[in-house]
Design a protein around this motif. Structure first.
Motif, short mmCIF file in Angstrom:
data_model
loop_
_atom_site.label_atom_id
_atom_site.label_comp_id
_atom_site.label_asym_id
_atom_site.label_seq_id
_atom_site.Cartn_x
_atom_site.Cartn_y
_atom_site.Cartn_z
N ALA A 1 15.11 40.14 14.60
CA ALA A 1 14.97 39.00 15.50
C ALA A 1 13.70 38.26 15.14
O ALA A 1 12.71 38.87 14.74
N LYS A 2 13.75 36.94 15.29
CA LYS A 2 12.59 36.12 15.01
C LYS A 2 11.56 36.27 16.14
O LYS A 2 11.91 36.63 17.26
N PRO A 3 10.28 35.99 15.84
CA PRO A 3 9.23 36.15 16.86
C PRO A 3 9.52 35.44 18.18
O PRO A 3 9.30 36.04 19.25
N PRO A 4 10.03 34.19 18.20
CA PRO A 4 10.31 33.58 19.51
C PRO A 4 11.37 34.33 20.30
O PRO A 4 11.31 34.39 21.53
N VAL A 5 12.34 34.90 19.59
CA VAL A 5 13.37 35.67 20.27
C VAL A 5 12.79 36.97 20.82
O VAL A 5 13.13 37.39 21.93
N ARG A 6 11.91 37.59 20.05
CA ARG A 6 11.25 38.81 20.53
C ARG A 6 10.42 38.51 21.79
O ARG A 6 10.40 39.30 22.74
N LYS A 7 9.74 37.37 21.77
CA LYS A 7 8.93 36.98 22.92
C LYS A 7 9.81 36.76 24.15
O LYS A 7 9.49 37.21 25.25
N LEU A 8 10.95 36.08 23.95
CA LEU A 8 11.87 35.84 25.06
C LEU A 8 12.40 37.16 25.62
O LEU A 8 12.48 37.35 26.83
N ALA A 9 12.74 38.08 24.72
CA ALA A 9 13.25 39.38 25.17
C ALA A 9 12.22 40.12 26.00
O ALA A 9 12.53 40.73 27.03
N LYS A 10 10.97 40.05 25.57
CA LYS A 10 9.90 40.70 26.32
C LYS A 10 9.75 40.08 27.70
O LYS A 10 9.59 40.78 28.70
N GLU A 11 9.84 38.74 27.76
CA GLU A 11 9.69 38.05 29.04
C GLU A 11 10.81 38.39 30.01
O GLU A 11 10.60 38.49 31.22
N LEU A 12 12.03 38.56 29.47
CA LEU A 12 13.18 38.85 30.32
C LEU A 12 13.40 40.34 30.53
O LEU A 12 14.32 40.75 31.23
N GLY A 13 12.55 41.15 29.92
CA GLY A 13 12.69 42.60 30.08
C GLY A 13 13.88 43.18 29.35
O GLY A 13 14.44 44.19 29.78
N VAL A 14 14.26 42.58 28.21
CA VAL A 14 15.41 43.05 27.44
C VAL A 14 14.93 43.90 26.26
O VAL A 14 14.07 43.46 25.49
N ASP A 15 15.46 45.10 26.14
CA ASP A 15 15.16 45.97 25.00
C ASP A 15 16.03 45.54 23.83
O ASP A 15 17.26 45.71 23.86
N LEU A 16 15.42 44.99 22.79
CA LEU A 16 16.19 44.47 21.65
C LEU A 16 16.98 45.56 20.93
O LEU A 16 17.95 45.26 20.23
N ARG A 17 16.56 46.81 21.08
CA ARG A 17 17.29 47.89 20.41
C ARG A 17 18.68 48.09 21.01
O ARG A 17 19.54 48.74 20.40
N THR A 18 18.91 47.51 22.20
CA THR A 18 20.21 47.65 22.85
C THR A 18 21.09 46.42 22.66
O THR A 18 22.18 46.36 23.21
N VAL A 19 20.58 45.43 21.90
CA VAL A 19 21.29 44.17 21.73
C VAL A 19 21.93 44.11 20.35
O VAL A 19 21.30 44.44 19.34
N THR A 20 23.18 43.67 20.30
CA THR A 20 23.88 43.48 19.03
C THR A 20 23.74 42.02 18.61
O THR A 20 24.09 41.11 19.36
N GLY A 21 23.19 41.81 17.42
CA GLY A 21 22.98 40.45 16.95
C GLY A 21 24.27 39.77 16.54
O GLY A 21 25.14 40.38 15.89
N SER A 22 24.42 38.50 16.90
CA SER A 22 25.65 37.76 16.58
C SER A 22 25.51 36.88 15.35
O SER A 22 26.51 36.37 14.84
N ALA A 23 24.28 36.69 14.86
CA ALA A 23 24.08 35.85 13.68
C ALA A 23 24.34 36.65 12.41
O ALA A 23 24.55 37.87 12.44
N ASP A 24 24.35 35.94 11.27
CA ASP A 24 24.59 36.59 9.99
C ASP A 24 23.59 37.72 9.76
O ASP A 24 22.38 37.57 10.02
N GLY A 25 24.10 38.84 9.27
CA GLY A 25 23.25 39.98 8.99
C GLY A 25 22.83 40.75 10.21
O GLY A 25 21.95 41.61 10.14
N GLY A 26 23.45 40.45 11.37
CA GLY A 26 23.09 41.16 12.59
C GLY A 26 21.82 40.68 13.25
O GLY A 26 21.25 41.36 14.11
N VAL A 27 21.36 39.46 12.89
CA VAL A 27 20.14 38.91 13.48
C VAL A 27 20.42 38.53 14.94
O VAL A 27 21.43 37.91 15.26
#
Length: 469
Positions: A174-200
């Motif tokens: 995930a790109k830094p802005p996405v990581r920041k958003l996830a932190k703000e919303l309390g979302v653990d990125l390890r539980t999210v499946t990426g929809s962009a190319d390469g699983g981003v």
């Protein structure tokens, strides 16, 4: 075989008990060198970057960004012998630093702890003229704020190539802005499946994950939701966010409460015609000495405070309740209150009274820029003697500032405005500023506080007065 060490959270300043992990500078598989920056943390005073005292390969990140941990908690695992070059079959190094029967020196972290002195004392001569030989070689002092925690892992078979997919080792894409958003919303990125190319992972993926965490409540992906979720956990159903009280905000709040309910505050106000100061500022800007310096009204106020404190040293003293003493300081460590994204910080200009106007202006410019970037060190905010807060930059005329703990006075600068003013019996439009001084009435009497405020005002109204101090 591999030799694993765990890097614990270090005490970056006296009294630190916990800190928040802000950002990792490395990931599993990265090679690191001695004193390489590996993590950025936020203490109760500032954001600090921590170097690692060993070289090796990062094998595991033990703490997620946004998590607060206590000092001494292991946060990172490193294989310090990734190529199996350690000789012999002696047991691995212990936390005290023993390896293969010998003492292993822990490299000091850059910027923290005392340094082992490289200067050697000359050997004393005996009566006969020959230098004396010490009975035993001196033990070299090893300065380090951390203790290594040894972790021994069994070696996997050479043909075992199964990737480590445990949550601690998995690094989401995930790109830094996405990581920041996830932190703000309390979302653990390890539980999210990426929809962009390469699983981003994208922003939409994070919003969908947040929606699922709130039992199907709709989550807007517009700017309003992003703005409302700048920090903490955002509840789209109530359109409210909750921000944990920690870090700089927590420390500032506690300090202000302690000060307000400990020191008896008195605040006085003074309106000053600073037209001469602004005219001098325009003149100095055209001189070579100030060509590369941002000369602001704050710099003039800082110089005025240092000069006025020589006539009223009480404002630069402090009440020591434990010792039953008033401590007068023969130096001015001038605090400059700076608003930052992490909250209010007050870094100090050391020995401000010994600096020229140009040097003060340069020091204040560097200090405030560092503070806004979140790079002020904890040491830079210690041991102040007087503080200036410039509320005028927000268009505010005046205020009743709260004294910083360990000090006895604080000066607030209001906005400079064009106002009608009587000059030599006639009405004119002048540059006018309001000053407010809060002081500790245990240390500073009304007469002393009034004299100091009048002196500062006189120096700003007529900078030529400085030659009389």
């Amino acid at each position: 075989m591999p030799e694993y060490k765990q890097f614990p959270l270090a005490d970056t300043a006296e009294g630190l008990t916990e800190a928040e992990i802000l950002d990792w500078k490395v990931k599993p598989g990265d090679e690191v060198t001695v004193n390489q920056i590996v993590v950025e943390i936020e203490t109760a005073k500032a954001a600090v970057e921590l170097p690692i005292p060993w070289a090796g390969v990062v094998t595991e990140l033990l703490v997620e960004p946004g998590q607060t941990v206590e000092v001494g908690t292991p946060i990172l695992t490193v294989d310090v012998d990734p190529h199996g070059t350690a000789s012999g079959s002696a047991p691995a190094a212990t936390a005290a630093g023993e390896a293969n029967g010998d003492e292993e020196e822990m490299k000091p972290l850059v910027g923290y702890g005392s340094k082992a002195s490289s200067a050697k004392r000359r050997p004393r001569k005996k009566a006969g003229g020959a230098p004396s030989t010490p009975a035993a070689p001196p033990v070299a002092a090893v300065a380090t704020p951390v203790q290594a925690v040894e972790v021994v892992k069994p070696r996997q078979p050479a043909d075992d190539k199964v990737a480590d997919t445990t949550p601690a080792a998995y690094v989401p894409l995930a790109k830094p802005p996405v990581r920041k958003l996830a932190k703000e919303l309390g979302v653990d990125l390890r539980t999210v499946t990426g929809s962009a190319d390469g699983g981003v992972i994208t922003r939409e993926d994070v919003y969908r994950a947040a929606e699922g965490a709130t039992n199907g409540a709709a989550v807007s992906s517009g700017p309003a939701a992003a703005t409302a979720a700048q920090a903490g956990s955002y509840d789209p159903a109530t359109r409210e966010r909750r921000v944990p009280i920690r870090g700089v905000r927590k420390a500032t709040a506690q300090a202000m409460v302690n000060s307000a309910y400990t020191a008896p505050h008195v605040t006085e106000f003074l309106t000053v015609d600073v037209t001469p100061m602004m005219e001098l500022r325009d003149k100095l800007r055209r001189t070579p000495e100030f060509a590369d310096v941002k000369l602001t009204p704050l710099a003039f106020a800082a110089k005025a405070v240092c000069l006025a404190a020589t006539r009223t040293p009480d404002v630069n003293a402090v009440w020591d309740d434990a010792a039953g003493e008033i401590v007068y300081k023969d130096y001015v460590h001038l605090g400059i209150a700076a608003a930052t994204p992490r909250g209010l910080v007050v870094p100090k200009v050391r020995d401000a009274d010994a600096l020229s106007l140009a040097e003060l202006a340069a020091a204040i410019g560097e200090l405030t820029a560092t503070a806004r970037d979140g790079k002020t060190t904890p040491e830079a905010m210690l041991n102040g003697t007087f503080t200036i807060t410039n509320v005028g930059v927000f268009g505010v005329d005046t205020g009743t500032p709260i004294i910083n703990p360990g000090e006895s006075a604080i000066l607030a600068l209001g906005a400079i405005r064009d106002m009608p003013w009587v000059v030599d019996g006639e009405l004119a439009v002048r540059k006018v500023m309001q000053l407010s001084l809060s002081f500790d009435h245990r240390v500073v009497d009304g007469q002393q506080g009034s004299q100091f405020l009048a002196d500062v005002g006189a120096l700003l109204a007529d900078p030529a007065m400085a030659i009389t101090y």
